[in-house]
Motif scaffolding. Structure first.
Motif, PDB file in Angstrom:
ATOM      1  N   TYR A 371      -2.953  27.195  -7.337  1.00 28.98           N
ATOM      2  CA  TYR A 371      -2.192  27.208  -6.089  1.00 28.98           C
ATOM      3  C   TYR A 371      -3.141  27.018  -4.912  1.00 28.98           C
ATOM      4  N   LYS A 372      -2.601  26.488  -3.814  1.00 27.96           N
ATOM      5  CA  LYS A 372      -3.399  26.398  -2.589  1.00 27.96           C
ATOM      6  C   LYS A 372      -2.934  27.505  -1.654  1.00 27.96           C
ATOM      7  N   LYS A 377      -5.978  31.785   9.499  1.00 28.80           N
ATOM      8  CA  LYS A 377      -6.848  30.898  10.286  1.00 28.80           C
ATOM      9  C   LYS A 377      -6.705  29.436   9.849  1.00 28.80           C
ATOM     10  N   GLY A 378      -5.867  29.205   8.836  1.00 25.39           N
ATOM     11  CA  GLY A 378      -5.665  27.826   8.371  1.00 25.39           C
ATOM     12  C   GLY A 378      -6.692  27.368   7.344  1.00 25.39           C
ATOM     13  N   VAL A 379      -7.492  28.323   6.814  1.00 28.96           N
ATOM     14  CA  VAL A 379      -8.487  27.952   5.804  1.00 28.96           C
ATOM     15  C   VAL A 379      -7.801  27.934   4.436  1.00 28.96           C
ATOM     16  N   MET A 380      -8.066  26.867   3.638  1.00 22.74           N
ATOM     17  CA  MET A 380      -7.403  26.744   2.332  1.00 22.74           C
ATOM     18  C   MET A 380      -8.349  27.136   1.202  1.00 22.74           C
ATOM     19  N   THR A 381      -7.861  27.974   0.274  1.00 20.87           N
ATOM     20  CA  THR A 381      -8.655  28.254  -0.931  1.00 20.87           C
ATOM     21  C   THR A 381      -7.782  27.940  -2.141  1.00 20.87           C
ATOM     22  N   GLY A 388      -7.233  36.494  -8.165  1.00 23.72           N
ATOM     23  CA  GLY A 388      -8.021  35.885  -7.091  1.00 23.72           C
ATOM     24  C   GLY A 388      -7.242  35.731  -5.796  1.00 23.72           C
ATOM     25  N   LEU A 389      -5.982  36.184  -5.794  1.00 23.06           N
ATOM     26  CA  LEU A 389      -5.153  36.033  -4.597  1.00 23.06           C
ATOM     27  C   LEU A 389      -5.631  36.980  -3.503  1.00 23.06           C
ATOM     28  N   TYR A 397       0.699  31.116   4.130  1.00 22.23           N
ATOM     29  CA  TYR A 397       1.650  30.582   3.153  1.00 22.23           C
ATOM     30  C   TYR A 397       0.900  30.054   1.937  1.00 22.23           C
ATOM     31  N   ILE A 398       1.635  29.882   0.843  1.00 17.22           N
ATOM     32  CA  ILE A 398       1.031  29.395  -0.409  1.00 17.22           C
ATOM     33  C   ILE A 398       1.733  28.093  -0.783  1.00 17.22           C
TER      34      ILE A 398
END
Length: 595
Positions: A371-372, A377-381, A388-389, A397-398
């Motif tokens: 999942y993204k 802050k708008g940073v995507m992991t 790991g969530l 949001y996911i």
């Protein structure tokens, strides 16, 4: 070069491509006598037992046609949707393809997706209707479907039977007449495409290649373009039923190279081989790192086997380029690996091969997809694993991956199939009639929903008639939450899953009921709870096993019994504080098959 023909076979699973390949090998006398067994090219026990092709295989045949000798290189490909990257590399090494369609079943979803791949690579397609000897065969109708799909003429379609050998001669002459000879310049710098690799414990890694330009000779110093490593070509040759060593392999031909490579990372499938002294300008296009779709944790049952498991996975990766893994640890299961698979069948095969080839007993956690996660802050992991969530308060949001699924079925089963897809949060894109009573339904479905049991359910509600194919479409925002399972208040991270808000409570309740059946009773009460964040949504209790401590009291005051029961109660309480609950392997597997 003008007498070389390179071709592959594309078909849906179970349409008889391995059997037809057997007939071609028998007819060209490549395999004779004792070596001639059913599915010659499927050399893994697993492939024979399940009747599927897992790995692509290459073999060279000689055939005399009109007094001239031709060299035919056949690359057999898997038919299951999980192995489509194997198919794409094999297609890249060919100039023609045999499109095999079962005369009883007609065109199915996987056939279409592999066919489009072949057309993109400009391959010459030879359509074949197989199994025409069956009583249930409908060759005319199937020919109509093929004409509609690829727009060929009816007389171009060959009717054949892999079992009885009808039409095999026609197929061989069609390959020679219709498939173009490989184009390439024997004098140009060497360019060879690696389309497969196998691991041999004595010789290291053997890479299979097709030479696009140039010539490769024994003892040449060669370089692999993507990794930049250099090797000596210790042995080169062509692939018959066994490997046959040669002093040189010419332009347009398919062969193998052994250069004592020990680690899998150095041979990338899709990479280009060139000479060190006179390198080619750039590698052959189409090389891509394979992307896993399904992730699951693989842990050794005995934590001391961790290093053995690492070695086993590395060896498996040598034979299967699409397996990826990285170390991770879990509070419940200790140290293990997070493995990426192409799909559920691929995951099953890997588990089975770990058990058979390396005697590794492993626990596999619930499979999930990547999942993204976007924070405030708008940073995507990218998250491959529920543990790991990040903290829910930080998540904005996911996004979850959606697939474009194509289901081809008989009109009788449209209703139940649509109900199944809608139950999996699918969106209907379109439905069109292919021919007669066959319809193609196209859905967008979240990948996470189909990962566990979609394929099995589809097969059972359509009595095996529906066929299914998919590719990743895009990522879309979705309301996902993490569902935790607690045993006696302790979270078992291996059982936690990411799921959609609407399914969470129901899933939690079913998980608790299932675990209650499977976790053995202890000397103390075990509370099984499903929680979303700090809110408990379901609970089951496994009652303690109790000794009858009042058996020795007969007669007398009730306070004597009460004293003994109180003493037992204190003991149980103390036991509960120090007791730990073992979750059996069955419980992890049962969560996968909740329905």
């Amino acid at each position: 070069m003008k007498n070389i023909r390179n071709f592959c076979i594309i078909a849906h699973i179970d349409h008889g491509k391995s059997t037809l390949a057997d007939r071609l090998l028998e007819f060209t006398k490549t395999v004779e006598g004792k070596a001639l067994q059913a599915q010659v090219l499927d050399n893994m026990d697993l492939e024979r037992e399940r009747g599927i092709t897992i790995k692509s295989h290459a073999i060279q045949m000689d055939y005399v046609y009109n007094g001239e000798k031709y060299t035919l290189n056949l690359i057999d490909t898997p038919g299951h949707v999980d192995f489509s990257y194997e198919v794409s590399r094999s297609i890249a090494a060919c100039e023609g393809a045999l499109l095999i369609v079962d005369a009883a079943q007609g065109i199915q979803a996987q056939t279409i997706s592999n066919l489009y791949m072949a057309i993109e690579h400009d391959l010459e397609i030879i359509p074949i209707v197989n199994k025409v000897d069956l009583p249930s065969a409908m060759p005319e109708e199937v020919e109509d479907q093929i004409i509609e799909l690829i727009g060929c003429k009816r007389e171009e379609i060959i009717r054949a039977s892999g079992k009885t050998g009808i039409g095999v001669e026609d197929i061989l002459s069609a390959i020679i007449a219709r498939v173009p000879a490989p184009k390439g310049d024997p004098e140009a710098p060497l360019q060879a495409l690696i389309f497969d690799s196998v691991f041999n414990p004595f010789r290291g890694i053997i890479a299979y290649f097709k030479i696009v330009n140039g010539t490769l000779r024994k003892g040449d110093l060669v370089k692999f373009v993507a990794t930049g490593k250099e090797y000596d070509a210790d042995e080169i040759g062509i692939l018959r039923l066994d490997m046959v060593a040669k002093n040189e392999v010419g332009c347009g031909d398919v062969g193998y190279i052994i250069s004592g490579i020990k680690t899998s990372k150095e041979v990338k499938v899709g990479d280009t081989i060139t000479h060190t002294k006179n390198p080619c300008g750039k590698g052959i296009e189409g090389f891509e790192e394979v992307k896993p779709m399904v992730f699951a944790g693989v842990y050794p049952i005995d934590s001391e086997d961790f290093e053995d498991l690492r070695a086993s996975l590395e060896k498996l990766q040598l034979n299967d380029a699409s397996l990826t893994f990285q170390p991770e640890s879990s509070a419940a299961l200790g140290f293990g690996f997070r493995c990426g698979f192409l799909g559920l069948l691929h995951m099953e095969i890997i588990q089975e091969r770990l058990d058979r080839e390396f005697n590794m007993d492993v626990i596999t956690t619930v499979p999930n997809v990547s999942y993204k996660v976007f924070d405030k802050k708008g940073v995507m992991t990218e998250v491959h694993n529920p543990s790991g969530l990040p903290d829910p308060t930080l998540v904005d949001y996911i996004e979850e991956p959606y697939i474009r699924a194509s289901v081809i079925t008989n009109t009788t089963y449209i209703g139940p199939i649509m109900t199944l897809c809608l139950g999996k949060r699918g969106e209907l894109i379109k439905q069109e009639y292919i021919s007669g009573d066959r319809v193609e339904i196209i859905y967008d479905i979240p990948l996470g929903e189909i990962v566990i049991d979609f394929y099995d359910k589809l097969k059972s509600i359509s009595k095996g008639y529906a066929s299914f194919d998919y590719h990743i479409h895009d990522f879309r925002p979705s309301k996902l939450i993490k569902l935790d399972v607690l045993l006696n208040g302790e979270s078992v991270d291996a059982l936690s899953t990411l799921t959609h808000v609407d399914n969470a409570v129901n899933l939690g309740r079913r998980m608790c009921e299932k675990l209650k059946e499977l976790i053995p009773r202890q000397q103390f009460d075990i509370a099984i709870q499903a929680a979303i964040g700090s809110k408990i949504v379901a609970r089951e209790t496994i009652k303690a096993v109790r000794k009858d401590v009042t058996a020795k009291c007969y007669g007398g005051d009730i306070s004597r019994k009460r004293k003994l029961l109180e003493k037992q109660k204190k003991g149980k309480k103390r036991m509960k504080q120090i007791g730990s609950v073992e979750v059996p392997q069955k419980a992890f597997l049962a969560v996968l098959k909740l329905d």
